[in-house]
Design an enzyme around this catalytic site. Structure first.
Site, PDB file in Angstrom:
ATOM      1  N   TYR A   1       0.865  -1.185   0.000  1.00 13.48           N
ATOM      2  CA  TYR A   1       0.000   0.000   0.000  1.00 13.48           C
ATOM      3  C   TYR A   1       0.897   1.229   0.000  1.00 13.48           C
ATOM      4  CZ  TYR A   1      -3.202   3.584   1.694  1.00 13.48           C
ATOM      5  OH  TYR A   1      -3.947   4.729   1.831  1.00 13.48           O
TER       6      TYR A   1
ATOM      7  N   GLU B   1      -3.278   7.649  -3.908  1.00 12.11           N
ATOM      8  CA  GLU B   1      -3.276   6.355  -3.234  1.00 12.11           C
ATOM      9  C   GLU B   1      -3.032   5.259  -4.271  1.00 12.11           C
ATOM     10  OE1 GLU B   1      -6.035   4.651   0.254  1.00 12.11           O
ATOM     11  OE2 GLU B   1      -7.017   4.605  -1.690  1.00 12.11           O
TER      12      GLU B   1
END
Lengths: 299, 401
Positions: B119, B207
């Site tokens: 992530y 993101e």
């Protein structure tokens, strides 16, 4: 003593000739505020005239400070140029810069805040209603009004008010004044995610101010500034504090008008802020209509 | 403003971030061509991804029953079938609400051979006004859950805005993710590219979830941004003409677009009491007080500092186009603006829109006596409240009947 500004504070207005800046400069002059200079690049040498006042306009903040002794500034400069205007005020050695401008890119404020570190200047805002230290005259005339708040709703007294929102500040101030209770200083710190002065900064000033005997702190969803202030209050604040948090009904992930008013990733919820207030012994106003009464019951 | 995955990937690609090869397609023909291209260069698998702004696409269901807004395909034919099923269809995910979103674009891309998922995000840390890089070995899952259950698995690195992202920071994050050798140096470069994209585009958030270690056709491992999401700072859009063009009005509520034309800040909610308020803080507080007294707000609506007759009329029309609205609560603290001007605006707007719903008005501030007189003499059947609480109670009472 009030905080940040007194009726003697000498104010200059950056963007005095713009429509918005001019309108509110007139209202500040009417209120009795010491507006001593205006700054509009290219209009140096002209005057801003209103109701018998003749305010000299300068090309630079440095010039205005040198010629008039101004120590505080109100920034009404449009968003693309506002960060630059703030930094010009910092360079000129002002004690206080109040940025009213709404819509400044976050990146500009990140850089500006970084560049201001270590300087003597305090920044309030941006995207804020400004500061009022009420005067002793009729409808609090003779006070120092920096920004866009309605002066007449205030009354000289001992309650400090700090809020991110303009209209909620007015609401709290009016509730106090309607009950015959005056204010020491009212500070709108602004609704943007990056601002110069936090709730906590203002609470510390109120705590140290002998004239302030009680505090209303108004917060809203987004960020964690209210929680930080609450933690400090629990440890150090000697004065009663009442508060309200706006946005309990706001859906997550949506910006509620203010650029900073957003619950994202489960952070910045009203629930968390109210819980922090409760844990710190801050009186919680059940509705925005009860802000003044909640504080007065504690005093 | 948010942009689509394919647009985010286009932007990231400009900063040297590797993304799976693929094309955004608006027609079945385009999808067919894109899929053929992918299989022609030796890929074994393609992926067809619905382009909507909401998350949860993979587990979403289309209104005609077709399952999955993200589908793998083993051939160009299969990819074309998926694209045909998705294009023009309405996808409902846990984030879209029951109305769903119409899919007008699909991203047809090579499906990478994924070895590991991470992530990565860049955002603003509001607590210290600095850019923050967040990374985790727990990629491809809900990061909020990771943050809650295993916060130690989230790596945080702040960036000095004056210096920008430094090479040592890239090496530090790569090492913390357990990356070694060439992959570590690829990752460090990618982090720098993602940060630069965030900074230069005036993004509020970038993101990448998942950021993957993939095995290429040549057998070599590489770092690839398999998904990407970018949110942008609305205040900075004026200086990004290219990004402005990425705006997809179909992703925004028509009522909210209409409101923005009148400088009204409107957000539709699910309740029955519509609010019309000046100021964002007071508008939120008005929603809260409606809930406090037992009803639900139908919207957030900030008319700003002006509130002209045209604005109030436009606001009434927008409010009234929501069939769930059963009453209107106008809450104005006119500090500087003249309450009588607002009252005149309200009266005109009621007459123009032929309002039949209960209308509760709370006016306070400058020239309020004249304003109240205007309302009283208008001949309209409206309810007035003295305080915010008084008016809110009365508004709630009108829908409780």
């Amino acid at each position: 003593m009030a905080i940040l500004v007194t009726p003697q504070t000498k104010l200059l207005v950056q963007g005095i000739t713009g429509e918005f800046g001019a309108r509110h400069t007139k209202l500040s002059l009417d209120y009795g505020t010491q507006v001593v200079a205006g700054v509009t690049p290219g209009k140096g040498g002209q005057f801003f005239e209103h109701g018998g006042h003749k305010v000299p306009i300068f090309d630079t903040v440095a010039d205005a400070v040198k010629q008039t002794g101004a120590t505080a500034s109100a920034v009404f400069v449009p968003p693309p140029f506002a960060a630059d205007a703030i930094l010009e005020g910092v360079d000129a050695g002002l004690d206080l810069v109040v940025a009213i401008t709404e819509g400044i890119p976050v990146r500009d404020m990140v850089r500006t805040k970084q560049a201001m570190a270590g300087s003597k200047t305090r920044l309030i805002g941006p995207n804020c209603p400004g500061i009022v230290t009420p005067g002793t005259g009729k409808d609090s005339h003779g006070g120092c009004r920096i920004g866009i708040a309605p002066g007449y709703i205030h009354k000289k007294g001992n309650i400090g008010v700090v809020s991110r929102s303009g209209t909620l500040t007015y609401e709290a101030v009016w509730q106090l004044t309607s009950r015959g209770v005056g204010q020491s200083t009212c500070v709108g710190i602004g609704g943007d995610p990056v601002n110069g002065t936090s709730h906590l900064d203002v609470i510390k000033l109120f705590n140290a101010d002998p004239e302030t005997t009680g505090i209303i702190m108004i917060g809203e969803i987004g960020g964690s500034a209210e929680e930080e202030a609450a933690e400090w209050i629990a440890q150090h604040c000697k004065k009663p504090v009442a508060g309200f948090i706006a946005g309990a009904t706001a859906p997550p992930g949506r910006r509620m008008g203010h650029a900073g008013a957003i619950v994202s990733g489960g952070k910045g919820t009203a629930e968390a802020k109210i819980a922090a207030f409760k844990a710190a012994g801050i009186g919680i106003a059940a509705t925005p209509s009860d802000m003044a009464d909640t504080l007065l019951k504690m005093m | 403003m948010n942009i689509h995955e394919y647009q985010a990937k286009q932007l990231l690609k400009q900063y040297g971030v590797a993304v799976p090869p693929g094309d955004a397609c608006k027609t079945v023909e385009e999808a067919q061509a894109a899929a053929a291209k992918i299989f022609a260069v030796g890929n074994k698998l393609a992926v067809v991804k619905s382009q909507i702004h909401a998350g949860g696409r993979g587990k979403g269901v289309f209104k005609d029953g077709f399952k999955g807004g993200v589908k793998l395909a083993k051939s160009a034919e299969e990819a074309t079938v998926h694209a045909k099923a998705m294009l023009g269809n309405t996808l409902v995910t846990k984030q879209t609400g029951p109305d769903g979103r119409v899919v007008s674009t699909v991203l047809v891309a090579a499906a990478e051979d994924i070895k590991k998922e991470f992530y990565l995000a860049v955002l603003l840390d509001r607590a210290n006004s600095r850019p923050l890089i967040m990374a985790s070995t727990e990629g491809g899952v809900d990061i909020e859950e990771v943050a809650e259950k295993t916060p130690e698995k989230i790596i945080k690195e702040h960036v000095d805005p004056a210096m920008g992202f430094q090479p040592w920071q890239g090496r530090k994050i790569a090492a913390a993710l357990g990356l070694k050798g060439d992959l570590a140096s690829q990752a460090a470069k990618l982090f720098a590219g993602v940060y630069k994209a965030w900074w230069e585009a005036d993004a509020s958030m970038v993101e990448i979830n998942p950021l993957c270690v993939c095995v290429g056709a040549d057998g070599k491992e590489k770092m690839v941004a398999v998904d990407a999401k970018i949110g942008l700072d609305d205040n900075a859009l004026y200086r990004h003409k290219d990004i402005q063009e990425m705006r997809d009005l179909a992703e925004e509520s028509p009522l909210e677009i209409e409101a923005s034309k009148f400088n009204l800040n409107y957000i539709k909610l699910d309740g029955s009491i519509a609010c019309l308020v000046n100021g964002a803080g007071l508008a939120m507080a008005t929603m809260d007080i409606i809930q406090h007294y037992g009803a639900s707000p139908a919207n957030f609506l900030d008319v700003g500092g002006g509130a002209s007759k045209d604005q109030v009329t436009a606001a009434f029309k927008i409010i009234l186009s929501d069939p769930a609205v059963k009453a209107i609560f106008v809450n104005i603290f006119g500090g500087i603006m003249d309450c009588n001007v607002i009252a005149t605006g309200i009266v005109a707007a009621v007459k123009e829109t032929g309002l039949t719903l209960p209308l509760v008005v709370r006016l306070e501030g400058n020239n309020v006596v004249a304003g109240k007189k205007t309302l009283a003499e208008s001949g309209l059947t409206l309810i007035t409240g003295d305080s915010m609480a008084d008016a809110a109670k009365k508004a709630v009472a009108t829908v409780a009947k």
